[in-house]
Motif scaffolding. Sequence first.
Motif, PDB file in Angstrom:
ATOM      1  N   THR A  39     -34.463   7.203 -27.068  1.00 21.21           N
ATOM      2  CA  THR A  39     -33.737   7.801 -25.945  1.00 21.21           C
ATOM      3  C   THR A  39     -34.357   9.113 -25.475  1.00 21.21           C
ATOM      4  O   THR A  39     -34.443   9.373 -24.288  1.00 21.21           O
ATOM      5  CB  THR A  39     -32.263   8.022 -26.324  1.00 21.21           C
ATOM      6  N   HIS A  40     -34.807   9.948 -26.371  1.00 23.16           N
ATOM      7  CA  HIS A  40     -35.384  11.234 -25.993  1.00 23.16           C
ATOM      8  C   HIS A  40     -36.826  11.365 -26.479  1.00 23.16           C
ATOM      9  O   HIS A  40     -37.336  12.481 -26.605  1.00 23.16           O
ATOM     10  CB  HIS A  40     -34.541  12.371 -26.574  1.00 23.16           C
TER      11      HIS A  40
ATOM     12  N   GLN B 230     -33.717   2.300 -32.115  1.00 16.83           N
ATOM     13  CA  GLN B 230     -32.367   2.852 -31.983  1.00 16.83           C
ATOM     14  C   GLN B 230     -32.269   3.694 -30.721  1.00 16.83           C
ATOM     15  O   GLN B 230     -33.252   4.313 -30.303  1.00 16.83           O
ATOM     16  CB  GLN B 230     -32.044   3.715 -33.210  1.00 16.83           C
ATOM     17  N   VAL B 231     -31.083   3.716 -30.129  1.00 18.80           N
ATOM     18  CA  VAL B 231     -30.813   4.610 -29.004  1.00 18.80           C
ATOM     19  C   VAL B 231     -29.940   5.761 -29.494  1.00 18.80           C
ATOM     20  O   VAL B 231     -29.293   5.672 -30.532  1.00 18.80           O
ATOM     21  CB  VAL B 231     -30.135   3.873 -27.827  1.00 18.80           C
ATOM     22  N   SER B 232     -29.941   6.845 -28.718  1.00 19.81           N
ATOM     23  CA  SER B 232     -29.178   8.053 -29.092  1.00 19.81           C
ATOM     24  C   SER B 232     -28.212   8.381 -27.960  1.00 19.81           C
ATOM     25  O   SER B 232     -28.613   8.928 -26.933  1.00 19.81           O
ATOM     26  CB  SER B 232     -30.141   9.228 -29.336  1.00 19.81           C
ATOM     27  N   PRO B 233     -26.922   8.076 -28.136  1.00 17.78           N
ATOM     28  CA  PRO B 233     -26.006   8.112 -26.996  1.00 17.78           C
ATOM     29  C   PRO B 233     -25.264   9.411 -26.743  1.00 17.78           C
ATOM     30  O   PRO B 233     -24.650   9.567 -25.681  1.00 17.78           O
ATOM     31  CB  PRO B 233     -24.997   7.006 -27.369  1.00 17.78           C
ATOM     32  N   THR B 234     -25.281  10.376 -27.662  1.00 18.42           N
ATOM     33  CA  THR B 234     -24.319  11.480 -27.556  1.00 18.42           C
ATOM     34  C   THR B 234     -24.871  12.685 -26.812  1.00 18.42           C
ATOM     35  O   THR B 234     -26.071  12.979 -26.850  1.00 18.42           O
ATOM     36  CB  THR B 234     -23.881  11.939 -28.961  1.00 18.42           C
TER      37      THR B 234
ATOM     38  N   ARG C 256     -33.112  18.054 -21.350  1.00 21.34           N
ATOM     39  CA  ARG C 256     -33.646  17.447 -20.136  1.00 21.34           C
ATOM     40  C   ARG C 256     -32.618  16.625 -19.382  1.00 21.34           C
ATOM     41  O   ARG C 256     -32.823  16.296 -18.226  1.00 21.34           O
ATOM     42  CB  ARG C 256     -34.849  16.570 -20.492  1.00 21.34           C
ATOM     43  N   ARG C 257     -31.520  16.261 -20.045  1.00 19.25           N
ATOM     44  CA  ARG C 257     -30.489  15.461 -19.403  1.00 19.25           C
ATOM     45  C   ARG C 257     -29.197  15.647 -20.181  1.00 19.25           C
ATOM     46  O   ARG C 257     -29.211  16.060 -21.347  1.00 19.25           O
ATOM     47  CB  ARG C 257     -30.886  13.993 -19.352  1.00 19.25           C
TER      48      ARG C 257
END
Length: 402
Positions: free
Chosen positions: A103-104, A130-134, A143-144
């Motif tokens: 994600t990042h 894996q994704v990082s949602p929080t 950055r977002r």
Amino acid sequence: MPDRFALVTALRGAGWHPAAWRLAGAAAGRLSSLRHWREVVVEQDRLGTDAVTLEDSFTAGPVDAQGDLDTTTVVGRLDALLVASAVAPATRAVGLVPTVSVTHTEPFHVATGLQTLDHVSHGRAGWRLQVSPTPREAALFGRRPGGEGATALFAEAREVAEVVSRLWDSWDDDAIIRDVATGRFVDRDRIHGAEFVGEHVAVHGASIVPRSPQGRPPVLALAHTAEAARFAVDTADVVLVTPGGSGGAGASVPSGLEARSTLALVRDAEQAAGSDLRRPVLADLAVLIGSSAAEAADALAALDAAAGTPYADLSDSAVLATTVPELVSRIAGLRDLGYAGVRLRPLRIPTDSTAIARQLVPALVTAGLRADVASRPTADLRTRFGIAPAVSRYATTQGVSA
């Protein structure tokens, strides 16, 4: 029934139970020590586990109800990819599968780091995508804002997985020619640009790492839901599922019906995607192994009391406080249903990780669910999972392949 059955141990902190660090004999004081992780992984390697996964995230630990770090459990971790690369030279056969978020993280860094692990392990690298949602994770990068929904995160992750795959393919097997007579170290025509422009990422050019022993290390993804299963089918070689888990609270021992329906999530996603490939599906189980059922139940109850809440309420997978014979029986049942293996989450490290290696592995051999470690040739991780060799997208009829 699968031709082979994989056994994977999932390593995290002092164990998956949040109170495991409080136990006498726990490795809580050594979690930042490379020696500790080397010892734990070497034991799995020596006694015949197919692979270990190393958990990771961009958070130092779980948060409490106020959103602050929960100081009652392990806080702080080493980078999983770096740990895997550091322990690789001390191991011979076990697969090394760090968790790496997309994600990042720049796809180029993901690709080259995992390629390096595949080289230093001689073809035993894998990747748990894996994704990082929080928002808390996003704030570390600035950055977002973070907090995107699963659909947006998976859309980005699909692009990253595609770019990583292209970068892994960007060098042909024989790109390095070392032609002293002409003074050429590489054949430039055998290095290809990834050339991808998507909505979320864009990459131009090739990897800096020559093609690794497996070509493309196997990708693992955890599928809790139908949407996650569709993502896993699009991106992964091996799918992890949680039969008996609820994706939140109340995880319990999976019934045959639950195990079938969980496996069907993946098979339905494959059918919807028009895929003829049936991916290996591994069942995730959280385990505490005791000498008797009563001893195991008492040990889990003591941990739950120390934590102040039952671990089943925190786990996304089934939680089994059990004996080795009972665990062998449940694993045999999962194999009969069509699962290609299990990934076991030891609630206590080293107590339960040691029991997996020293007690469960030989019991599975005796039950005919695994070959004796001495009779199994050393193989790359794709072979261990029963995945076909990776053929480069740039392979030609002249035989340039993975």
